[in-house]
Write a protein that holds these residues in place. Structure first.
Motif, short mmCIF file in Angstrom:
data_model
loop_
_atom_site.label_atom_id
_atom_site.label_comp_id
_atom_site.label_asym_id
_atom_site.label_seq_id
_atom_site.Cartn_x
_atom_site.Cartn_y
_atom_site.Cartn_z
N LEU A 184 8.50 4.26 -8.21
CA LEU A 184 8.17 3.43 -7.00
C LEU A 184 6.79 2.42 -7.18
N VAL A 185 6.20 2.45 -8.31
CA VAL A 185 5.05 1.43 -8.57
C VAL A 185 5.53 0.09 -8.44
N SER A 186 6.43 -0.14 -8.71
CA SER A 186 6.87 -1.71 -8.68
C SER A 186 7.14 -2.17 -6.95
N ALA A 187 7.29 -1.12 -6.34
CA ALA A 187 7.61 -1.33 -4.85
C ALA A 187 6.41 -0.70 -4.15
N TRP A 188 5.15 -0.52 -4.63
CA TRP A 188 4.12 0.43 -3.68
C TRP A 188 3.88 -0.02 -2.65
N ARG A 189 3.80 -1.10 -2.43
CA ARG A 189 3.65 -1.75 -0.57
C ARG A 189 4.46 -0.91 0.34
N GLU A 190 5.94 -0.72 -0.15
CA GLU A 190 6.85 -0.20 0.80
C GLU A 190 6.80 1.36 0.83
N SER A 191 6.10 2.13 -0.09
CA SER A 191 6.01 3.41 -0.28
C SER A 191 4.86 4.03 0.17
N PRO A 192 5.24 5.41 1.26
CA PRO A 192 3.77 6.20 1.52
C PRO A 192 3.20 6.85 0.60
N LEU A 193 3.81 6.77 -0.63
CA LEU A 193 3.29 7.92 -1.59
C LEU A 193 1.79 7.74 -2.28
N PHE A 194 1.46 6.42 -1.97
CA PHE A 194 0.10 5.85 -2.74
C PHE A 194 -0.94 5.87 -1.66
N THR A 195 -2.26 6.35 -2.35
CA THR A 195 -3.25 6.47 -1.29
C THR A 195 -3.71 5.18 -0.96
N GLU A 196 -4.95 4.88 -0.17
CA GLU A 196 -5.48 3.50 0.18
C GLU A 196 -6.22 3.22 -1.27
N ARG A 197 -6.97 4.02 -1.77
CA ARG A 197 -7.30 3.59 -2.85
C ARG A 197 -6.58 3.13 -4.14
N GLU A 198 -5.58 3.77 -4.41
CA GLU A 198 -4.35 3.28 -5.24
C GLU A 198 -3.87 2.15 -4.91
N ARG A 199 -3.65 1.71 -3.47
CA ARG A 199 -3.02 0.55 -3.05
C ARG A 199 -3.92 -0.59 -3.45
#
Length: 155
Positions: free
Chosen positions: A71-86
């Motif tokens: 999901l890295v390529s669709a990180w904006r649409e995934s809840p799996l990433f922290t705010e820092r990672e985003r």
């Protein structure tokens, strides 16, 4: 696809200097998982199959979940990433696509909410470095290893 040139054999001192910078970034204090995400996202944007393959395998080896890697390529649409990672993924995209326009004050201020100034320098050098690797691997057609079908882990 066939490799055009082995850049390590052709210019070992120069590529060695790039490897030295990689070692410095790896020792800078940035979280290893974040390094993997940034390397993978920039490589996806640049279309570097060699680097996408390598950074996917490294991330999985170091404990990153298969789902997050996918999901890295669709990180904006995934809840799996922290705010820092985003923030880091957004910065990665902005710097990788630097020709599209300037890095705005708003972009910079947002980063300071998630990263200290030293960390922001570390992250920025990381983004620059993966872009260097992509720009070396793509024109010389670095070829990623091909895993035989029998060795693939299909879930």
């Amino acid at each position: 696809m066939q490799e055009r040139l082995n850049y390590m054999k052709t210019q070992p001192e120069l590529i060695g200097a790039v490897l030295d910078l990689k070692k410095a970034v790896d020792k800078s204090g940035l979280d290893r998982g974040l390094i993997h995400l940034v390397n993978l996202r920039a490589s996806q944007i640049n279309g570097c199959s060699y680097c996408v393959d390598m950074h996917t395998r490294e991330a999985r080896r170091d404990g990153e979940s298969e789902q997050r890697v996918h999901l890295v390529s669709a990180w904006r649409e995934s809840p799996l990433f922290t705010e820092r990672e985003r923030a880091a993924l957004g910065w990665t995209e902005r710097l990788t696509k630097i020709a599209e326009g300037p890095v705005e004050d708003e972009d910079y201020e947002n980063m300071l909410e998630h990263f200290s100034e030293p960390e922001l320098v570390q992250l920025t050098v990381l983004v620059g470095l993966i872009n260097v690797w992509n720009r070396i691997a793509i024109p010389f057609r670095s070829v990623h290893p091909v895993v035989p079908d029998s060795a693939r882990n299909v879930a």
